[in-house]
Design a protein around this motif. Structure first.
Motif, PDB file in Angstrom:
ATOM      1  N   VAL A  34      -5.859  33.290  49.898  1.00  0.00           N
ATOM      2  CA  VAL A  34      -6.284  33.908  48.857  1.00  0.00           C
ATOM      3  C   VAL A  34      -7.249  34.805  48.875  1.00  0.00           C
ATOM      4  O   VAL A  34      -7.865  35.580  47.962  1.00  0.00           O
ATOM      5  N   ASP A  35      -7.960  34.774  50.066  1.00  0.00           N
ATOM      6  CA  ASP A  35      -9.213  35.883  50.512  1.00  0.00           C
ATOM      7  C   ASP A  35      -9.210  36.094  51.735  1.00  0.00           C
ATOM      8  O   ASP A  35      -8.952  35.052  52.684  1.00  0.00           O
ATOM      9  N   TRP A  36      -9.913  37.171  52.162  1.00  0.00           N
ATOM     10  CA  TRP A  36     -10.145  37.274  53.643  1.00  0.00           C
ATOM     11  C   TRP A  36     -11.166  38.232  54.122  1.00  0.00           C
ATOM     12  O   TRP A  36     -11.254  39.144  53.253  1.00  0.00           O
ATOM     13  N   ASP A  51      -1.337  23.381  49.395  1.00  0.00           N
ATOM     14  CA  ASP A  51      -0.489  22.268  48.692  1.00  0.00           C
ATOM     15  C   ASP A  51       0.223  21.377  49.763  1.00  0.00           C
ATOM     16  O   ASP A  51       1.277  21.646  49.936  1.00  0.00           O
ATOM     17  N   GLY A  52      -0.501  20.309  50.020  1.00  0.00           N
ATOM     18  CA  GLY A  52       0.211  19.308  51.057  1.00  0.00           C
ATOM     19  C   GLY A  52      -0.907  18.505  51.578  1.00  0.00           C
ATOM     20  O   GLY A  52      -1.871  18.087  51.075  1.00  0.00           O
ATOM     21  N   ASP A  53      -0.577  17.929  52.773  1.00  0.00           N
ATOM     22  CA  ASP A  53      -1.626  17.314  53.635  1.00  0.00           C
ATOM     23  C   ASP A  53      -2.598  18.065  54.528  1.00  0.00           C
ATOM     24  O   ASP A  53      -2.166  18.702  55.618  1.00  0.00           O
ATOM     25  N   GLU A  71     -12.310  24.726  58.334  1.00  0.00           N
ATOM     26  CA  GLU A  71     -13.232  23.691  57.615  1.00  0.00           C
ATOM     27  C   GLU A  71     -12.471  23.496  56.216  1.00  0.00           C
ATOM     28  O   GLU A  71     -11.941  24.551  55.513  1.00  0.00           O
ATOM     29  N   LEU A  72     -12.475  22.170  55.879  1.00  0.00           N
ATOM     30  CA  LEU A  72     -11.557  22.089  54.491  1.00  0.00           C
ATOM     31  C   LEU A  72     -12.730  21.584  53.455  1.00  0.00           C
ATOM     32  O   LEU A  72     -13.617  20.918  53.591  1.00  0.00           O
ATOM     33  N   SER A  73     -12.202  21.934  52.347  1.00  0.00           N
ATOM     34  CA  SER A  73     -12.807  21.477  51.153  1.00  0.00           C
ATOM     35  C   SER A  73     -12.489  20.058  50.623  1.00  0.00           C
ATOM     36  O   SER A  73     -11.524  19.691  51.252  1.00  0.00           O
ATOM     37  N   GLY A  74     -12.949  19.523  49.391  1.00  0.00           N
ATOM     38  CA  GLY A  74     -12.301  18.584  48.791  1.00  0.00           C
ATOM     39  C   GLY A  74     -10.722  18.919  48.393  1.00  0.00           C
ATOM     40  O   GLY A  74     -10.616  20.023  48.191  1.00  0.00           O
ATOM     41  N   ARG A  79      -4.461  19.969  46.113  1.00  0.00           N
ATOM     42  CA  ARG A  79      -4.551  21.104  46.624  1.00  0.00           C
ATOM     43  C   ARG A  79      -5.881  21.394  47.380  1.00  0.00           C
ATOM     44  O   ARG A  79      -6.850  20.820  46.722  1.00  0.00           O
ATOM     45  N   THR A  80      -6.031  21.854  48.514  1.00  0.00           N
ATOM     46  CA  THR A  80      -7.368  21.941  49.341  1.00  0.00           C
ATOM     47  C   THR A  80      -7.525  23.338  49.802  1.00  0.00           C
ATOM     48  O   THR A  80      -6.609  24.004  50.245  1.00  0.00           O
ATOM     49  N   TYR A  81      -8.926  23.604  49.760  1.00  0.00           N
ATOM     50  CA  TYR A  81      -8.938  24.978  50.340  1.00  0.00           C
ATOM     51  C   TYR A  81      -9.649  24.690  51.902  1.00  0.00           C
ATOM     52  O   TYR A  81      -9.908  23.722  52.468  1.00  0.00           O
TER      53      TYR A  81
END
Length: 224
Positions: A34-36, A51-53, A71-74, A79-81
């Motif tokens: 989604v961004d870079w 969208d998944g584990d 690094e993961l968001s909540g 769905r996780t960032y």
């Protein structure tokens, strides 16, 4: 200036491990770039939605060549960032995306979608520059052009296509909790705020929802 929607398929023998994780993992339904921040240096930073584990994504990505950190968001609604720092030159496919993104006269539009073993993207630019980018695809990479056209301008934003009354109805419905789970409002509640009959409120919402869904599902050629 041309606008292309393309789907990229990578042969199994040439697919980078990270591409397989993004597009073909059994634990992930879909990922989106989604961004870079792609630079000419050794490192690029990329923001994905997963969208998944997310735990499996982070664990496998961290063990993949070229990936420095994840690094993961909540997680919200499944769905996780994921913020990924990588060395794109170590994988030919991502090096190609990096080169295309830096090419004068060419824009790779966000998002890039990975699902069902493929990568889908929208590209805008001059015809000659687009052709050079397609010709420079790495070995084992098949680029299928799904659509050639002109930019639609404001039509890219589905909300812009709504009438004032439809937009007002959706805004009221959101405020009242009509779209919450469980639902906290009805058509009748929306109608009261809009000062109209319940069937009229329902009609405004249905037409607005149909336009938004069609626009979103059409983004990468999904039949709405």
């Amino acid at each position: 200036m041309k606008h292309l929607r393309v789907t990229v398929h990578v042969d199994d023998d040439h697919a980078p491990e990270f591409f397989e994780l993004l597009a073909s993992s059994s634990s992930i339904a879909e990922t989106r770039l989604v961004d870079w921040s792609m630079t000419a240096g050794e490192r690029s930073t990329l923001l994905y939605t997963v969208d998944g584990d997310p735990a499996t994504f982070a664990e496998r990505a961290a063990d993949t060549a070229g990936i420095e950190s994840v690094e993961l968001s909540g997680t919200t609604r499944g769905r996780t960032y994921a913020l990924v720092v990588m060395r794109p030159r170590e994988t030919p496919l991502f090096a190609a995306i990096n080169r295309a993104s830096a090419e004068a006269g060419l824009i790779v539009r966000k998002p890039i979608v990975y699902r069902d073993g493929t990568m889908s993207a929208r590209v805008v630019g001059e015809a000659a520059v687009l052709q050079r980018a397609l010709d420079a695809a790495p070995d084992g990479v098949d680029v299928r052009i799904d659509e050639i056209g002109q930019l639609r301008g404001h039509a890219d934003d589905p909300v812009v296509s709504l009438s004032d009354r439809q937009r007002e109805a959706v805004a009221v419905a959101l405020e009242l909790g009509y779209y919450n789970q469980p639902r906290e409002a009805t058509h009748e509640d929306v109608a009261v705020e809009l000062d109209c009959a319940a069937p009229t409120a329902s009609d405004h919402l249905q037409k607005a929802e149909a336009r938004i869904v069609r626009a979103v599902m059409d983004e990468f050629g999904v039949d709405a």
